[in-house]
Design a protein around this motif. Structure first.
Motif, short mmCIF file in Angstrom:
data_model
loop_
_atom_site.label_atom_id
_atom_site.label_comp_id
_atom_site.label_asym_id
_atom_site.label_seq_id
_atom_site.Cartn_x
_atom_site.Cartn_y
_atom_site.Cartn_z
N GLU A 84 4.41 4.18 -6.69
CA GLU A 84 5.59 4.57 -6.36
C GLU A 84 6.03 4.61 -4.86
N GLU A 85 4.85 5.01 -4.24
CA GLU A 85 5.00 4.96 -2.60
C GLU A 85 5.19 3.57 -2.15
N ASN A 86 4.46 2.70 -2.72
CA ASN A 86 4.42 1.16 -2.44
C ASN A 86 5.77 0.78 -2.66
N PHE A 87 6.51 1.14 -3.86
CA PHE A 87 7.86 0.65 -4.17
C PHE A 87 8.84 1.22 -2.95
N ASP A 88 8.63 2.49 -2.68
CA ASP A 88 9.34 2.96 -1.54
C ASP A 88 9.27 2.15 -0.39
N ARG A 89 8.08 1.68 -0.09
CA ARG A 89 7.91 1.12 1.22
C ARG A 89 8.49 -0.53 1.10
N LEU A 90 8.23 -0.91 0.05
CA LEU A 90 9.03 -2.34 -0.20
C LEU A 90 10.50 -2.13 -0.17
N ALA A 91 11.26 -1.28 -0.66
CA ALA A 91 12.64 -1.01 -0.61
C ALA A 91 13.13 -0.80 0.80
N ALA A 92 12.27 0.02 1.56
CA ALA A 92 12.68 0.10 3.20
C ALA A 92 12.62 -1.14 3.75
N PHE A 93 11.38 -1.98 3.35
CA PHE A 93 11.38 -3.17 4.16
C PHE A 93 12.59 -4.27 3.94
N LEU A 94 12.75 -4.29 2.57
CA LEU A 94 13.95 -5.13 2.11
C LEU A 94 15.17 -4.79 2.82
N GLY A 95 15.40 -3.43 3.11
CA GLY A 95 16.71 -2.85 3.65
C GLY A 95 17.80 -2.65 2.83
N GLY A 136 0.84 -1.22 -0.05
CA GLY A 136 -0.10 -0.03 0.02
C GLY A 136 0.90 1.17 0.18
N PRO A 137 0.17 2.54 -0.46
CA PRO A 137 0.96 3.77 -0.33
C PRO A 137 1.42 4.08 1.19
N LYS A 138 2.16 5.29 1.06
CA LYS A 138 2.66 5.76 2.30
C LYS A 138 1.46 6.06 3.47
N GLY A 139 1.78 5.36 4.76
CA GLY A 139 0.81 5.72 5.81
C GLY A 139 -0.18 4.72 6.24
N PHE A 140 -0.35 3.70 4.90
CA PHE A 140 -1.44 2.70 5.00
C PHE A 140 -0.98 1.41 5.93
N THR A 141 -1.77 0.84 6.49
CA THR A 141 -1.64 -0.37 7.17
C THR A 141 -2.66 -1.51 6.78
N ASN A 142 -2.73 -2.57 6.98
CA ASN A 142 -3.40 -3.72 6.45
C ASN A 142 -3.75 -4.71 7.44
#
Length: 314
Positions: free
Chosen positions: A303-314, A209-215
């Motif tokens: 793009e925000e979803n990709f940013d979150r994924l990149a941060a998660f992957l470290g 999800g985009p920035k700031g979203f939870t699931n």
């Protein structure tokens, strides 16, 4: 001497770049080198010391080029690229892998950047004939197939040119690029690691999800025909229920699912990109009109979803 020839500005790797291109294409030679001379500082712009190689004139397949060691002021971008025409898949594969060596980056639709930042298109010669077919249906299918590729595959493109049989799937793959939203990014992890970040619901819930979203996941049946039901909670407190159904799953290669409402099909493709993975999201909507309506929302959200994924992957 050719009347017009390309002139390539490198920072300080002109000689290395020319040697690289000669090793890739074989059919070439160095014609001449010039060196910087001693000029009073007040009479010249900043440039390398006297004796440093200034230009390397070289030839590939009879085409004249000049490479310059000009300093860091200018860099290459995709607005200029070199097309490599290939007769066979073997030839195409060879140039593709050679140009990507030592740090090149695949892009999409046959485009890549080599380790010096120069952009190339490695293209089968049959491409122009298929795309310019007098039959608009053939041209559309071939273009559609190309948009899903990173390195071009001749057999797949030729198959796409053939008449398409009917399919029982609930939504056909679009034949209109205007009905698609394509988002891509290269991640510095393996295809297997990226696939696991999606196929494991505990991991997926942390970055989806985009920035700031939870699931909140209610159901995650990761198999063809399986349902994925979840609720996305926005930073404004609003909740949005989602229901998708998986259509195709190829481990570490491709995930296809259908989102029920709004109705679109997502194809996630994973491909090697040096030591990392190039991920492509292709969202296919039922029509160009619907696609245009969602594009202002989906493009930045992806793009925000990709940013979150990149941060998660470290």
């Amino acid at each position: 001497m050719q009347k017009i020839s390309p002139f390539l500005w490198f920072h300080d790797h002109a000689e290395e770049a020319v040697d690289f291109y000669l090793s890739v294409f074989k059919n070439g030679r160095i014609l001449r080198k010039t060196r910087y001379t001693e000029v009073p500082q007040e009479d010249r712009p900043p440039c390398p010391p006297a004796g440093t190689v200034m230009t390397v004139e070289f030839e590939l397949f009879g085409q004249h080029y000049t490479a310059l060691n000009g300093g860091p002021m200018f860099t290459f971008n995709e607005s200029i690229s070199f097309v490599v025409s290939c007769e066979t898949q073997e030839e195409l594969d060879g140039y593709w892998e050679a140009l990507l060596a030592d740090g090149g980056t695949p892009v999409q639709c046959g485009w890549l950047k080599d380790k010096f930042g120069v952009t190339w298109q490695v293209i089968p010669t049959v491409l122009t004939d298929l795309v310019s077919s007098p039959d608009p249906a053939v041209s559309s299918r071939v273009t559609q197939a190309m948009l899903k590729m990173i390195k071009l595959d001749i057999t797949t493109r030729q198959q796409a040119a053939q008449p398409q049989k009917s399919t029982p799937q609930s939504m056909l793959h679009s034949q209109d690029p205007a009905s698609e939203i394509i988002s891509t990014r290269v991640f510095d992890v393996s295809r297997e690691r990226l696939f696991t970040a999606f196929s494991d619901p505990k991991q997926l819930a942390q970055w989806w999800g985009p920035k700031g979203f939870t699931n909140t996941f209610d159901e995650f049946d990761f198999r063809p025909g399986g349902d994925w039901k979840f609720t996305m909670h926005g930073p404004d407190g609003k909740a949005c229920a989602n229901h998708t159904r998986f259509i195709e799953i190829l481990p570490a290669e491709r995930i296809v699912y259908e989102h029920i409402a709004p109705h679109f099909r997502m194809t996630i493709t994973l491909a090697d990109a040096g030591t990392g993975t190039h991920m492509i999201w292709c969202m296919q909507f039922p029509s160009a009109e619907i696609c245009e309506r969602f594009k202002p929302i989906c493009v930045p959200a992806n793009e925000e979803n990709f940013d979150r994924l990149a941060a998660f992957l470290g």
